[in-house]
Design a protein around this motif. Structure first.
Motif, PDB file in Angstrom:
ATOM      1  N   GLY B 246       3.174 -15.089  10.386  1.00 16.00           N
ATOM      2  CA  GLY B 246       4.191 -14.299   9.695  1.00 16.00           C
ATOM      3  C   GLY B 246       3.592 -13.365   8.652  1.00 16.00           C
ATOM      4  O   GLY B 246       4.284 -12.867   7.769  1.00 16.00           O
ATOM      5  N   LEU B 247       2.292 -13.101   8.756  1.00 15.73           N
ATOM      6  CA  LEU B 247       1.617 -12.262   7.764  1.00 15.73           C
ATOM      7  C   LEU B 247       1.616 -10.795   8.204  1.00 15.73           C
ATOM      8  O   LEU B 247       1.177 -10.482   9.315  1.00 15.73           O
ATOM      9  N   GLY B 248       2.109  -9.937   7.361  1.00  9.41           N
ATOM     10  CA  GLY B 248       2.030  -8.504   7.641  1.00  9.41           C
ATOM     11  C   GLY B 248       3.254  -7.933   8.318  1.00  9.41           C
ATOM     12  O   GLY B 248       3.308  -6.734   8.580  1.00  9.41           O
ATOM     13  N   VAL B 249       4.259  -8.776   8.590  1.00 13.04           N
ATOM     14  CA  VAL B 249       5.459  -8.285   9.263  1.00 13.04           C
ATOM     15  C   VAL B 249       6.237  -7.335   8.347  1.00 13.04           C
ATOM     16  O   VAL B 249       6.736  -6.290   8.790  1.00 13.04           O
ATOM     17  N   ASP B 250       6.295  -7.679   7.050  1.00 12.15           N
ATOM     18  CA  ASP B 250       6.994  -6.804   6.096  1.00 12.15           C
ATOM     19  C   ASP B 250       6.247  -5.482   5.920  1.00 12.15           C
ATOM     20  O   ASP B 250       6.854  -4.414   5.850  1.00 12.15           O
ATOM     21  N   ALA B 251       4.906  -5.564   5.889  1.00 15.95           N
ATOM     22  CA  ALA B 251       4.102  -4.336   5.781  1.00 15.95           C
ATOM     23  C   ALA B 251       4.283  -3.465   7.023  1.00 15.95           C
ATOM     24  O   ALA B 251       4.343  -2.229   6.936  1.00 15.95           O
ATOM     25  N   PHE B 252       4.396  -4.120   8.179  1.00 14.18           N
ATOM     26  CA  PHE B 252       4.649  -3.382   9.426  1.00 14.18           C
ATOM     27  C   PHE B 252       5.960  -2.618   9.313  1.00 14.18           C
ATOM     28  O   PHE B 252       6.027  -1.418   9.596  1.00 14.18           O
ATOM     29  N   TRP B 253       7.014  -3.309   8.884  1.00  8.79           N
ATOM     30  CA  TRP B 253       8.324  -2.658   8.810  1.00  8.79           C
ATOM     31  C   TRP B 253       8.329  -1.530   7.777  1.00  8.79           C
ATOM     32  O   TRP B 253       8.975  -0.490   7.980  1.00  8.79           O
ATOM     33  N   ALA B 254       7.555  -1.701   6.713  1.00 11.52           N
ATOM     34  CA  ALA B 254       7.445  -0.629   5.718  1.00 11.52           C
ATOM     35  C   ALA B 254       6.839   0.626   6.366  1.00 11.52           C
ATOM     36  O   ALA B 254       7.279   1.753   6.093  1.00 11.52           O
ATOM     37  N   LYS B 255       5.847   0.441   7.238  1.00 13.74           N
ATOM     38  CA  LYS B 255       5.243   1.578   7.961  1.00 13.74           C
ATOM     39  C   LYS B 255       6.273   2.234   8.873  1.00 13.74           C
ATOM     40  O   LYS B 255       6.316   3.460   8.994  1.00 13.74           O
ATOM     41  N   VAL B 256       7.070   1.391   9.533  1.00 15.38           N
ATOM     42  CA  VAL B 256       8.093   1.932  10.430  1.00 15.38           C
ATOM     43  C   VAL B 256       9.067   2.803   9.644  1.00 15.38           C
ATOM     44  O   VAL B 256       9.409   3.913  10.065  1.00 15.38           O
ATOM     45  N   LEU B 257       9.477   2.304   8.476  1.00 12.65           N
ATOM     46  CA  LEU B 257      10.434   3.066   7.666  1.00 12.65           C
ATOM     47  C   LEU B 257       9.830   4.375   7.161  1.00 12.65           C
ATOM     48  O   LEU B 257      10.502   5.408   7.102  1.00 12.65           O
ATOM     49  N   GLU B 258       8.535   4.309   6.815  1.00 12.17           N
ATOM     50  CA  GLU B 258       7.813   5.510   6.371  1.00 12.17           C
ATOM     51  C   GLU B 258       7.807   6.555   7.501  1.00 12.17           C
ATOM     52  O   GLU B 258       8.097   7.735   7.290  1.00 12.17           O
ATOM     53  N   PHE B 259       7.487   6.073   8.705  1.00  3.86           N
ATOM     54  CA  PHE B 259       7.478   6.944   9.889  1.00  3.86           C
ATOM     55  C   PHE B 259       8.866   7.537  10.114  1.00  3.86           C
ATOM     56  O   PHE B 259       9.028   8.743  10.292  1.00  3.86           O
ATOM     57  N   LYS B 260       9.877   6.670  10.095  1.00  8.50           N
ATOM     58  CA  LYS B 260      11.241   7.086  10.393  1.00  8.50           C
ATOM     59  C   LYS B 260      11.713   8.155   9.406  1.00  8.50           C
ATOM     60  O   LYS B 260      12.295   9.169   9.799  1.00  8.50           O
ATOM     61  N   LYS B 261      11.406   7.928   8.133  1.00 11.93           N
ATOM     62  CA  LYS B 261      11.838   8.863   7.081  1.00 11.93           C
ATOM     63  C   LYS B 261      11.259  10.254   7.340  1.00 11.93           C
ATOM     64  O   LYS B 261      11.951  11.274   7.265  1.00 11.93           O
ATOM     65  N   LEU B 262       9.960  10.268   7.668  1.00 10.34           N
ATOM     66  CA  LEU B 262       9.260  11.526   7.947  1.00 10.34           C
ATOM     67  C   LEU B 262       9.853  12.219   9.174  1.00 10.34           C
ATOM     68  O   LEU B 262      10.071  13.435   9.177  1.00 10.34           O
ATOM     69  N   GLN B 263      10.106  11.438  10.215  1.00  4.53           N
ATOM     70  CA  GLN B 263      10.609  12.014  11.461  1.00  4.53           C
ATOM     71  C   GLN B 263      12.019  12.576  11.284  1.00  4.53           C
ATOM     72  O   GLN B 263      12.344  13.619  11.842  1.00  4.53           O
ATOM     73  N   VAL B 264      12.831  11.839  10.499  1.00  7.62           N
ATOM     74  CA  VAL B 264      14.205  12.296  10.311  1.00  7.62           C
ATOM     75  C   VAL B 264      14.223  13.550   9.436  1.00  7.62           C
ATOM     76  O   VAL B 264      14.862  14.551   9.769  1.00  7.62           O
TER      77      VAL B 264
END
Lengths: 330, 330
Positions: B246-264
């Protein structure tokens, strides 16, 4: 035209070939009919040449190499045809083989035939004309056909799919090989040639080692220790040469003959040509189906409308596709 | 069914979704008609989910990761749908998501919806059904849709072409990345995740450095020094995690949100979805044209005959293609 291609004296044959290839490149329906008849008549007299594909980025020295190789082969009694696949030629006005001065000795030789890339729009269209021109050259007795391309889009794959052997030319630069892996070109190369090796022997040797190791990681390069276990399988190799200095051209041709011998004795050359012919047939069918679809009056009415609906998110893409397919067959 | 999907209570909605997806997967013409009507009705209620594609070789830990991520997202108030694209499922009987026990906690959660890969033959067919199932999930209010695939043939590209973000999971092994480059998967990855990093921290860090350097050579990874010059451009990144711990799952989702924000904010998410929809439409048109061609009675008569002629070298492939195309339209 048929007789002149097969048995004409050198100048008569050359004129007939040019005329035949022009006919094959024509888009007029009556020309196409004649062209198909000519192709079918020529076909039994084709297939005896070795078909060599050569690719590399601009500046790698393709023309210099092909000229050196062509003159070397003519010296051994071969007749050499050089064709090109350049999908960008219709836009740029022809970036390769546009001026024959780049192969000034080969182009004037009576045992060589050089034809620039056809300039019809799509890669599929250019490839089709080149394949057919190749058959004309073979019927005329050219026993080595070289098909050259630059690495534009899918053109390397296209050339690999119409030749017996595909050669990738590389510069002695690191990183160059990764681009080739990225584009899937390394995967289809039967032989990798590092040209301009004389300019920097250390870089060339390093590039050779790097590409060999990449081929091994890609599972394409056999372990030399196990070579006796699969003598009938060719493993892609990497060699150095200097086309400008004429160094390594004979070693290159020796590799080609080694490859050819293995492919012929294992039956792989026949299989490869059969697979290429079937893939070519389906590629042309696909292109023809799509063209007929786009030209159907109902599709022409629906296409802009439904494309708009799909882009606006008002109709699923699959629904739009089904509606247009139904309109075409109604 | 439409109302139940949009507004049904949890069990009612779940049953309606299953029924709708079964209808979409049916090959009966009357079902297809109903399915298209349902899709068109649902469409205005779709598109608000984030579509996340996840790929990796068997054993990389996809299920473990998706379960950990799904539970993490549910904990944050999201509703998570998990779909799969497995073109081999019709042969093997389903190699992924076949048993839901692999995601035992997520699969029983009422805010999660897990659907195994449809088992229709071709990759194109499987992809179509998955895309349509995704729309059903979105209409039902699932706001994160995860589409999982193993690296079989072109399935990674297929999944990348139906999602907003494509994640490639890798093991901390050297050489693994070269395979991904070879297959062109590295090129389409928006984020590379090195899983099982806890097992060998040194190997994981080395893999991270190697893949980062490969991305840079492929021109996909920006120079961090220049990051401020193009703040609206996402550069693929490489991160480590351990799904099992369960290590790094929150950091992964933070990257996803960063990506999503940029794309939107850059408008790229909209453009990407529009391009995907158009490509999907043409892919289905191509498949439909080819199917109609193969089913035409004259083609069925000619195809084996002309294929034989082409294989025997008695007819040029392009001539055979033209003959069959003419027969179909006669």
């Amino acid at each position: 035209m048929f007789e002149a291609i097969l048995h004409g004296s050198a100048p008569v044959q050359r004129r007939a070939m040019a005329k035949a290839i022009t006919l094959l490149e024509s888009t007029r329906a009556d020309h196409r009919q004649q062209a198909d008849e000519l192709l079918t008549a020529l076909l039994p007299h084709t297939g005896r040449a070795f078909r060599l594909g050569i690719s590399g980025v601009p500046g790698v020295g393709k023309s210099t190499f092909i000229e050196a190789l062509g003159l070397h082969l003519i010296g051994q009694g071969h007749r050499v045809a050089v064709l090109a696949v350049d999908p960008s030629s219709s836009v740029s006005g022809g970036s390769i083989l546009g001026d024959k001065t780049r192969m000034e000795h080969l182009s004037v030789h009576e045992r060589a035939y050089i034809r620039p890339s056809p300039s019809s729009g799509t890669l599929g269209g250019v490839a089709e004309k080149t394949r057919e021109a190749m058959l004309v050259c073979e019927a005329a007795g050219y026993d080595v056909v070289i098909v050259e391309t630059v690495g534009v889009g899918q053109s390397e794959t296209t050339v690999a799919n119409m030749t017996d052997m595909f050669v990738l030319m590389q510069l002695p630069n690191a990183g160059d090989d990764l681009q080739a892996i990225k584009k899937g070109v390394m995967e289809i190369a039967d032989l990798v040639v590092i040209n301009k090796a004389d300019l920097d022997a250390i870089a060339a040797t390093r590039a050779q080692a790097q590409i060999t190791s990449s081929l091994r990681l890609l599972g394409l390069h056999g372990n030399p220790d196990n070579a006796h276990h699969n003598e009938l399988v060719w493993h892609p190799q990497v060699i150095q040469l200097s086309a400008l200095q004429g160094l390594g051209v004979d070693a290159f041709w020796a590799k080609v003959l080694e490859f050819k011998k293995l492919q012929v004795s294992s039956g792989k050359q026949v299989t490869r040509r059969q697979n290429q012919a079937l893939a070519w047939m389906w590629e042309r069918i696909d292109a023809g189906l799509k063209q007929a679809f786009r030209q159907h009056p109902d599709v022409q009415t629906l296409l802009p409308k439904l494309t708009h609906e799909v882009l606006e998110g008002r109709m699923a893409a699959s629904t739009a596709a089904r509606n247009m397919l139904a309109a075409q067959t109604k």
